[in-house]
Motif scaffolding. Sequence first.
Motif, mmCIF file in Angstrom:
data_model
loop_
_atom_site.group_PDB
_atom_site.id
_atom_site.type_symbol
_atom_site.label_atom_id
_atom_site.label_comp_id
_atom_site.label_asym_id
_atom_site.label_seq_id
_atom_site.Cartn_x
_atom_site.Cartn_y
_atom_site.Cartn_z
ATOM 1 N N HIS A 41 4.450 3.968 5.698
ATOM 2 C CA HIS A 41 4.002 4.780 6.836
ATOM 3 C C HIS A 41 2.484 4.913 6.759
ATOM 4 C CE1 HIS A 41 8.080 5.717 8.024
ATOM 5 N NE2 HIS A 41 8.349 6.057 6.773
ATOM 6 N N LEU A 42 1.848 3.775 6.652
ATOM 7 C CA LEU A 42 0.412 3.717 6.405
ATOM 8 C C LEU A 42 -0.390 4.392 7.515
ATOM 9 C CD1 LEU A 42 -1.096 2.144 4.058
ATOM 10 C CD2 LEU A 42 -1.727 0.515 5.825
ATOM 11 N N SER A 43 -0.127 3.991 8.759
ATOM 12 C CA SER A 43 -0.933 4.483 9.871
ATOM 13 C C SER A 43 -0.682 5.955 10.138
ATOM 14 C CB SER A 43 -0.654 3.661 11.132
ATOM 15 O OG SER A 43 0.726 3.669 11.434
ATOM 16 N N PHE A 44 0.565 6.396 9.964
ATOM 17 C CA PHE A 44 0.890 7.787 10.241
ATOM 18 C C PHE A 44 0.138 8.737 9.325
ATOM 19 C CE2 PHE A 44 3.836 11.424 9.384
ATOM 20 C CZ PHE A 44 3.545 12.110 10.547
ATOM 21 N N GLN A 45 0.000 8.379 8.058
ATOM 22 C CA GLN A 45 -0.681 9.243 7.102
ATOM 23 C C GLN A 45 -2.107 8.784 6.801
ATOM 24 O OE1 GLN A 45 0.557 12.041 7.015
ATOM 25 N NE2 GLN A 45 1.549 12.390 5.053
ATOM 26 N N ASN A 46 -2.571 7.767 7.536
ATOM 27 C CA ASN A 46 -3.945 7.276 7.353
ATOM 28 C C ASN A 46 -4.248 6.924 5.899
ATOM 29 O OD1 ASN A 46 -4.708 7.622 10.140
ATOM 30 N ND2 ASN A 46 -4.807 9.827 9.752
ATOM 31 N N VAL A 47 -3.302 6.252 5.274
ATOM 32 C CA VAL A 47 -3.507 5.797 3.899
ATOM 33 C C VAL A 47 -4.476 4.620 3.907
ATOM 34 C CG1 VAL A 47 -2.395 4.783 1.871
ATOM 35 C CG2 VAL A 47 -1.209 6.545 3.205
ATOM 36 N N PRO A 48 -5.528 4.644 3.091
ATOM 37 C CA PRO A 48 -6.481 3.531 3.083
ATOM 38 C C PRO A 48 -5.828 2.217 2.678
ATOM 39 C CG PRO A 48 -7.394 5.453 1.959
ATOM 40 C CD PRO A 48 -5.937 5.730 2.184
ATOM 41 N N ALA A 49 -5.946 1.225 3.526
ATOM 42 C CA ALA A 49 -5.311 -0.068 3.253
ATOM 43 C C ALA A 49 -5.849 -0.702 1.982
ATOM 44 C CB ALA A 49 -5.509 -1.000 4.445
ATOM 45 N N ASP A 50 -7.151 -0.524 1.707
ATOM 46 C CA ASP A 50 -7.716 -1.158 0.517
ATOM 47 C C ASP A 50 -7.181 -0.523 -0.764
ATOM 48 O OD1 ASP A 50 -9.087 1.218 0.959
ATOM 49 O OD2 ASP A 50 -10.999 0.460 0.215
ATOM 50 N N THR A 51 -6.800 0.754 -0.717
ATOM 51 C CA THR A 51 -6.186 1.402 -1.870
ATOM 52 C C THR A 51 -4.850 0.753 -2.188
ATOM 53 O OG1 THR A 51 -7.247 3.521 -1.386
ATOM 54 C CG2 THR A 51 -5.275 3.579 -2.775
ATOM 55 N N VAL A 52 -4.049 0.527 -1.155
ATOM 56 C CA VAL A 52 -2.741 -0.105 -1.333
ATOM 57 C C VAL A 52 -2.905 -1.513 -1.903
ATOM 58 C CG1 VAL A 52 -0.668 -0.899 -0.126
ATOM 59 C CG2 VAL A 52 -1.744 1.276 0.520
ATOM 60 N N LEU A 53 -3.845 -2.261 -1.350
ATOM 61 C CA LEU A 53 -4.077 -3.632 -1.799
ATOM 62 C C LEU A 53 -4.509 -3.666 -3.257
ATOM 63 C CD1 LEU A 53 -4.303 -6.660 -1.095
ATOM 64 C CD2 LEU A 53 -6.656 -6.208 -0.341
ATOM 65 N N LYS A 54 -5.420 -2.798 -3.641
ATOM 66 C CA LYS A 54 -5.927 -2.799 -5.009
ATOM 67 C C LYS A 54 -4.869 -2.389 -6.030
ATOM 68 C CE LYS A 54 -10.737 -2.005 -3.683
ATOM 69 N NZ LYS A 54 -11.854 -1.028 -3.633
ATOM 70 N N HIS A 55 -3.790 -1.798 -5.551
ATOM 71 C CA HIS A 55 -2.709 -1.408 -6.447
ATOM 72 C C HIS A 55 -1.502 -2.329 -6.298
ATOM 73 C CE1 HIS A 55 -5.183 2.222 -6.791
ATOM 74 N NE2 HIS A 55 -4.596 2.376 -7.965
ATOM 75 N N GLY A 56 -1.757 -3.581 -5.915
ATOM 76 C CA GLY A 56 -0.773 -4.629 -6.096
ATOM 77 C C GLY A 56 0.103 -4.984 -4.920
ATOM 78 N N VAL A 57 0.060 -4.218 -3.830
ATOM 79 C CA VAL A 57 0.823 -4.552 -2.629
ATOM 80 C C VAL A 57 -0.093 -5.329 -1.692
ATOM 81 C CG1 VAL A 57 1.981 -3.638 -0.579
ATOM 82 C CG2 VAL A 57 2.378 -2.592 -2.812
ATOM 83 N N THR A 58 0.278 -6.556 -1.379
ATOM 84 C CA THR A 58 -0.572 -7.394 -0.528
ATOM 85 C C THR A 58 -0.058 -7.499 0.905
ATOM 86 O OG1 THR A 58 0.592 -9.341 -1.398
ATOM 87 C CG2 THR A 58 -1.507 -8.764 -2.430
ATOM 88 N N THR A 59 1.214 -7.127 1.130
ATOM 89 C CA THR A 59 1.796 -7.114 2.479
ATOM 90 C C THR A 59 2.626 -5.854 2.642
ATOM 91 O OG1 THR A 59 1.954 -9.533 2.615
ATOM 92 C CG2 THR A 59 3.371 -8.275 4.082
ATOM 93 N N ILE A 60 2.457 -5.164 3.774
ATOM 94 C CA ILE A 60 3.327 -4.028 4.081
ATOM 95 C C ILE A 60 3.931 -4.211 5.463
ATOM 96 C CG2 ILE A 60 1.960 -2.409 2.704
ATOM 97 C CD1 ILE A 60 1.238 -1.137 5.531
ATOM 98 N N ARG A 61 5.066 -3.573 5.636
ATOM 99 C CA ARG A 61 5.662 -3.433 6.965
ATOM 100 C C ARG A 61 5.629 -1.950 7.300
ATOM 101 N NH1 ARG A 61 11.820 -5.240 7.950
ATOM 102 N NH2 ARG A 61 12.050 -3.288 6.803
#
Length: 416
Positions: A98-118
């Motif tokens: 729920h990245l956009s809903f909670q405005n989670v920084p995409a680069d944070t997710v990427l740097k912690h090992g997830v390269t693709t999200i739905r």
Amino acid sequence: MNCIPLGLINRLTSCLCLIPAIFTSSLVIAQETGHGSILLHAARVFDGNSIRTDTSVLVINGQVAQIGTRESFKSSNAKIIDLGDATILPGFIELHAHLSFQNVPADTVLKHGVTTIRDVGGPVHKPYGGDGSLRVLTSGPIITAPNGYPIPMLGKTNIATAVSTEKEARETVRNLISGGAVVIKVALEPGGEAGAPWSSGHGHGHHDQRSVEHAHAHPKPAHNALKQAWPLLSENVVKAIVDEAHRNNRKVTAHIAEATGARIAINAGIDEWAHVPCDIIPESLLKKAVEQNVKIVTTLDTLSKCSGVAHNAGIWAALGGEFLYGAEIAHPDIPRGIDAQELIYMRQMAKMGLIDVLRAATSKAGQHLNFPLLGTLQPGAPADIIAVRGDPAHNLKILEYPDLVISGGKIVINNF
């Protein structure tokens, strides 16, 4: 057959590092390093299917070009990064975020090992990323009944869209697909399930922490929650959604948590359950879902306090049902990247072996998204790669802090 049509494949392929702009980003790496390619050596490589030892991976122009023994690359002119006692893996694919809903920084997710999200339940948009940034796919807003979940808590704007008739349902599905949705999500959630984060006073885990704490400190009695059950889409409307989605080569995922929603999902031909259900589901229904080749996205860490989750996961596994990795990024207390606790629960509750857990987060997820090479290190796959020091078989927690992250052949983090 649920395949993405050629037009969308062409657009999505651009996210898989096959367009000139991304070749350009690979040339930028070449200019920075003085090489046109990158060669990774490591003690272990999980290639999306199995763990290989003393194996190397060659990346050229944003793609995996070759994987093999170190000796097979002796003549390579690529820039060499020798990781030593480390493990290389495909970047993880998170199927419930729920990245956009909670405005989670995409680069944070990427740097912690997830390269693709739905992103399931947010603004609809075309797929983007994968060229040194997080690859983001979306379902767009959740289709639900008028005043159905999650509208009473979160409203409708960019979160949910209500339909009352089969005609409205079909039109909504077509509009979402036109906007770029790669999957259609529906809500079949009456509420009131014990332990569910959305059932404490009909609060929801996606609120800010103060709201969550308030909901848990002042929960409404369970009988009140049941009396105020949220309305559900009718089976005929859900069938129309599924039929229209399948006509347009899209799968349908459903938020369900108890037997009524499960029964509607099964009868309507839903492809995927967005969670392991919170309440105990009769084994006869689980068996029907397995026979229909339904997949379940785990989210066990999020729903670990639900009374039926461990039971449902165990029965599903015993019936031969397939799990896919999803941890619900943006939920309170869930890591904004790979969630090792989710992987641990998959091993414990779903009785999955290590390789099966890793496959569920990489190659099987890519296949489910109709991108067979995504989540693998096969030649031609997008070079979405992570590496950790040591062996995750001994400590899954190390996956949350990768020391190497590559997206589409572009190095994002390199602590080696």
